[in-house]
Scaffold this active site. Sequence first.
Site, PDB file in Angstrom:
ATOM      1  N   LYS A 100       0.837  -1.211   0.000  1.00  0.00           N
ATOM      2  CA  LYS A 100       0.000   0.000   0.000  1.00  0.00           C
ATOM      3  C   LYS A 100       0.873   1.263   0.000  1.00  0.00           C
ATOM      4  O   LYS A 100       0.660   2.167  -0.800  1.00  0.00           O
ATOM      5  CB  LYS A 100      -0.935   0.012   1.218  1.00  0.00           C
ATOM      6  CG  LYS A 100      -1.913  -1.160   1.258  1.00  0.00           C
ATOM      7  CD  LYS A 100      -2.854  -1.080   2.446  1.00  0.00           C
ATOM      8  CE  LYS A 100      -2.157  -1.135   3.804  1.00  0.00           C
ATOM      9  NZ  LYS A 100      -1.413  -2.377   4.060  1.00  0.00           N
ATOM     10  N   ARG A 157      -9.442   0.978   9.061  1.00  0.00           N
ATOM     11  CA  ARG A 157      -8.917  -0.362   9.318  1.00  0.00           C
ATOM     12  C   ARG A 157      -9.924  -1.235  10.043  1.00  0.00           C
ATOM     13  O   ARG A 157      -9.598  -2.350  10.435  1.00  0.00           O
ATOM     14  CB  ARG A 157      -7.672  -0.232  10.162  1.00  0.00           C
ATOM     15  CG  ARG A 157      -6.409  -0.674   9.384  1.00  0.00           C
ATOM     16  CD  ARG A 157      -5.309  -0.609  10.318  1.00  0.00           C
ATOM     17  NE  ARG A 157      -4.074  -1.205  10.049  1.00  0.00           N
ATOM     18  CZ  ARG A 157      -3.031  -0.618   9.501  1.00  0.00           C
ATOM     19  NH1 ARG A 157      -3.135   0.575   8.975  1.00  0.00           N
ATOM     20  NH2 ARG A 157      -1.877  -1.242   9.464  1.00  0.00           N
ATOM     21  N   ARG A 192      11.479  -1.364  10.527  1.00  0.00           N
ATOM     22  CA  ARG A 192      10.438  -1.036  11.504  1.00  0.00           C
ATOM     23  C   ARG A 192      10.411  -2.046  12.643  1.00  0.00           C
ATOM     24  O   ARG A 192      10.573  -3.244  12.430  1.00  0.00           O
ATOM     25  CB  ARG A 192       9.068  -1.019  10.795  1.00  0.00           C
ATOM     26  CG  ARG A 192       8.812   0.255  10.048  1.00  0.00           C
ATOM     27  CD  ARG A 192       7.579   0.212   9.194  1.00  0.00           C
ATOM     28  NE  ARG A 192       6.394  -0.362   9.840  1.00  0.00           N
ATOM     29  CZ  ARG A 192       5.177  -0.340   9.298  1.00  0.00           C
ATOM     30  NH1 ARG A 192       4.994   0.226   8.111  1.00  0.00           N
ATOM     31  NH2 ARG A 192       4.155  -0.879   9.924  1.00  0.00           N
ATOM     32  N   ARG A 220      -0.115  -9.060  13.314  1.00  0.00           N
ATOM     33  CA  ARG A 220      -0.733  -8.040  12.469  1.00  0.00           C
ATOM     34  C   ARG A 220      -1.588  -8.682  11.375  1.00  0.00           C
ATOM     35  O   ARG A 220      -2.623  -8.138  10.993  1.00  0.00           O
ATOM     36  CB  ARG A 220       0.344  -7.128  11.872  1.00  0.00           C
ATOM     37  CG  ARG A 220       0.876  -6.157  12.930  1.00  0.00           C
ATOM     38  CD  ARG A 220       2.236  -5.589  12.568  1.00  0.00           C
ATOM     39  NE  ARG A 220       2.225  -4.823  11.359  1.00  0.00           N
ATOM     40  CZ  ARG A 220       3.241  -4.746  10.511  1.00  0.00           C
ATOM     41  NH1 ARG A 220       4.352  -5.438  10.728  1.00  0.00           N
ATOM     42  NH2 ARG A 220       3.144  -4.009   9.446  1.00  0.00           N
ATOM     43  N   ARG A 271      11.573  -5.432   4.528  1.00  0.00           N
ATOM     44  CA  ARG A 271      11.245  -4.010   4.311  1.00  0.00           C
ATOM     45  C   ARG A 271      12.248  -3.094   5.018  1.00  0.00           C
ATOM     46  O   ARG A 271      12.633  -3.334   6.159  1.00  0.00           O
ATOM     47  CB  ARG A 271       9.836  -3.722   4.839  1.00  0.00           C
ATOM     48  CG  ARG A 271       9.512  -2.231   4.841  1.00  0.00           C
ATOM     49  CD  ARG A 271       8.039  -1.950   4.890  1.00  0.00           C
ATOM     50  NE  ARG A 271       7.386  -2.426   6.086  1.00  0.00           N
ATOM     51  CZ  ARG A 271       6.059  -2.379   6.257  1.00  0.00           C
ATOM     52  NH1 ARG A 271       5.277  -1.908   5.322  1.00  0.00           N
ATOM     53  NH2 ARG A 271       5.531  -2.830   7.369  1.00  0.00           N
TER      54      ARG A 271
HETATM   55  P1  ADP Z   1       2.181  -1.897   3.185  1.00  0.00           P
HETATM   56  O1  ADP Z   1       2.185  -0.387   3.136  1.00  0.00           O
HETATM   57  O2  ADP Z   1       0.974  -2.482   2.516  1.00  0.00           O
HETATM   58  O3  ADP Z   1       2.386  -2.445   4.567  1.00  0.00           O
HETATM   59  P2  ADP Z   1       4.749  -1.620   1.796  1.00  0.00           P
HETATM   60  O4  ADP Z   1       4.385  -0.735   0.655  1.00  0.00           O
HETATM   61  O5  ADP Z   1       5.489  -1.021   2.933  1.00  0.00           O
HETATM   62  O6  ADP Z   1       3.409  -2.401   2.326  1.00  0.00           O
HETATM   63  O7  ADP Z   1       5.565  -2.865   1.167  1.00  0.00           O
HETATM   64  C1  ADP Z   1       6.090  -3.896   2.017  1.00  0.00           C
HETATM   65  C2  ADP Z   1       7.438  -4.348   1.457  1.00  0.00           C
HETATM   66  O8  ADP Z   1       7.226  -5.021   0.207  1.00  0.00           O
HETATM   67  C3  ADP Z   1       8.429  -3.215   1.174  1.00  0.00           C
HETATM   68  O9  ADP Z   1       9.729  -3.633   1.540  1.00  0.00           O
HETATM   69  C4  ADP Z   1       8.332  -3.010  -0.341  1.00  0.00           C
HETATM   70  O10 ADP Z   1       9.579  -2.564  -0.904  1.00  0.00           O
HETATM   71  C5  ADP Z   1       8.001  -4.415  -0.829  1.00  0.00           C
HETATM   72  N1  ADP Z   1       7.162  -4.413  -2.025  1.00  0.00           N
HETATM   73  C6  ADP Z   1       6.129  -3.574  -2.316  1.00  0.00           C
HETATM   74  N2  ADP Z   1       5.582  -3.890  -3.512  1.00  0.00           N
HETATM   75  C7  ADP Z   1       6.270  -4.957  -3.971  1.00  0.00           C
HETATM   76  C8  ADP Z   1       6.181  -5.771  -5.167  1.00  0.00           C
HETATM   77  N3  ADP Z   1       5.269  -5.526  -6.115  1.00  0.00           N
HETATM   78  N4  ADP Z   1       7.061  -6.814  -5.284  1.00  0.00           N
HETATM   79  C9  ADP Z   1       7.970  -7.069  -4.327  1.00  0.00           C
HETATM   80  N5  ADP Z   1       8.116  -6.355  -3.195  1.00  0.00           N
HETATM   81  C10 ADP Z   1       7.275  -5.303  -3.022  1.00  0.00           C
HETATM   82  P1  AMP Z   2       0.987   0.650   8.926  1.00  0.00           P
HETATM   83  O1  AMP Z   2       2.123   1.588   8.692  1.00  0.00           O
HETATM   84  O2  AMP Z   2      -0.236   0.989   8.123  1.00  0.00           O
HETATM   85  O3  AMP Z   2       1.403  -0.801   8.789  1.00  0.00           O
HETATM   86  O4  AMP Z   2       0.537   0.858  10.455  1.00  0.00           O
HETATM   87  C1  AMP Z   2       1.423   0.609  11.520  1.00  0.00           C
HETATM   88  C2  AMP Z   2       0.649   0.560  12.832  1.00  0.00           C
HETATM   89  O5  AMP Z   2       0.021   1.839  13.095  1.00  0.00           O
HETATM   90  C3  AMP Z   2      -0.495  -0.446  12.893  1.00  0.00           C
HETATM   91  O6  AMP Z   2      -0.060  -1.767  13.206  1.00  0.00           O
HETATM   92  C4  AMP Z   2      -1.368   0.162  14.009  1.00  0.00           C
HETATM   93  O7  AMP Z   2      -0.823  -0.084  15.290  1.00  0.00           O
HETATM   94  C5  AMP Z   2      -1.243   1.660  13.727  1.00  0.00           C
HETATM   95  N1  AMP Z   2      -2.295   2.122  12.795  1.00  0.00           N
HETATM   96  C6  AMP Z   2      -2.126   2.600  11.532  1.00  0.00           C
HETATM   97  N2  AMP Z   2      -3.303   2.921  10.982  1.00  0.00           N
HETATM   98  C7  AMP Z   2      -4.253   2.647  11.914  1.00  0.00           C
HETATM   99  C8  AMP Z   2      -5.676   2.730  11.937  1.00  0.00           C
HETATM  100  N3  AMP Z   2      -6.378   3.181  10.896  1.00  0.00           N
HETATM  101  N4  AMP Z   2      -6.317   2.358  13.075  1.00  0.00           N
HETATM  102  C9  AMP Z   2      -5.642   1.912  14.140  1.00  0.00           C
HETATM  103  N5  AMP Z   2      -4.307   1.762  14.173  1.00  0.00           N
HETATM  104  C10 AMP Z   2      -3.612   2.125  13.081  1.00  0.00           C
END
Ligand code: ADP
Ligand code: AMP
Length: 217
Positions: free
Chosen positions: A13, A88, A160, A171, A127
């Site tokens: 995302k 969420r 992270r 999660r 990541r």
């Molecule tokens: P989210 O925001 O949904 O938690 P991220 O955008 O942070 O996910 O992506 C999670 C990890 O996957 C990151 O390290 C990113 O570089 C990697 N990633 C994202 N899209 C792809 C893809 N299409 N193929 C492989 N790795 C990806």
């Molecule tokens: P994310 O970066 O989206 O993976 O979010 C990291 C963490 O932030 C999550 O595991 C939650 O603890 C908190 N968080 C982010 N968005 C929300 C939401 N909409 N509602 C509640 N907690 C959230």
Amino acid sequence: MRIVLVGPPGAGKGTQAQFIASHLAIPKISTGDIFRYNVTRGTALGRKAKAYMDRGDLVPDEVTIAMVRDRLNEDDAQQGFLLDGFPRNVPQAETLEKMLSEWETRLEVVLELVVDDDEVVRRLSGRRTCHRCGRIWHVLFDPPARKDTCDDCAGELFQRDDDREETIRHRLEVYQDQTSPLVAYYADQRILLGIDATGPVEEVTDRAMSALRRFID
Ligand code: ADP
Ligand code: AMP
């Protein structure tokens, strides 16, 4: 355009939000990023959120919703936005709907990024995020030229705290229990668009953009 991105943690995302928001010239609003910014600075909001984030639980709705309301009230969000990580759960979605209808507007589309659990674990465990500009990298799938250094701004990359294996599993459970019902919720409203989020990042962006364009036209 007013868009929500939905999908499990690690679906991509944040990665896609960077590109989609820039293609559509709308702000990307990531609740996770706003929480992390506040945790790093030790603000009152950060102190409220930290323990929940460390466990991989959702931050309580009243805290999250107040924060989103403030952010959506800012000038740059008046012509549209891309929400990443909010809503969420169903109560957050219902509140967002009410908030937008008070402002005489509504969500136009919810884009679901579809990937399976194994891929999510592979993505999250590699990541890395830039401390300075927030750009997201992956040690294998999208590595920077120099280890631990952002290609875009030379900032230092970090892993992270919630990307540890145990927290990742928790999660994913939280996603299944609390967030995945949003897929049916938005499908009922006929604003859900699902895309396959596997394959190279640019291909996923192309899929997302052509799905969105079909939806707008
Ligand atoms: P989210 O925001 O949904 O938690 P991220 O955008 O942070 O996910 O992506 C999670 C990890 O996957 C990151 O390290 C990113 O570089 C990697 N990633 C994202 N899209 C792809 C893809 N299409 N193929 C492989 N790795 C990806
Ligand atoms: P994310 O970066 O989206 O993976 O979010 C990291 C963490 O932030 C999550 O595991 C939650 O603890 C908190 N968080 C982010 N968005 C929300 C939401 N909409 N509602 C509640 N907690 C959230």
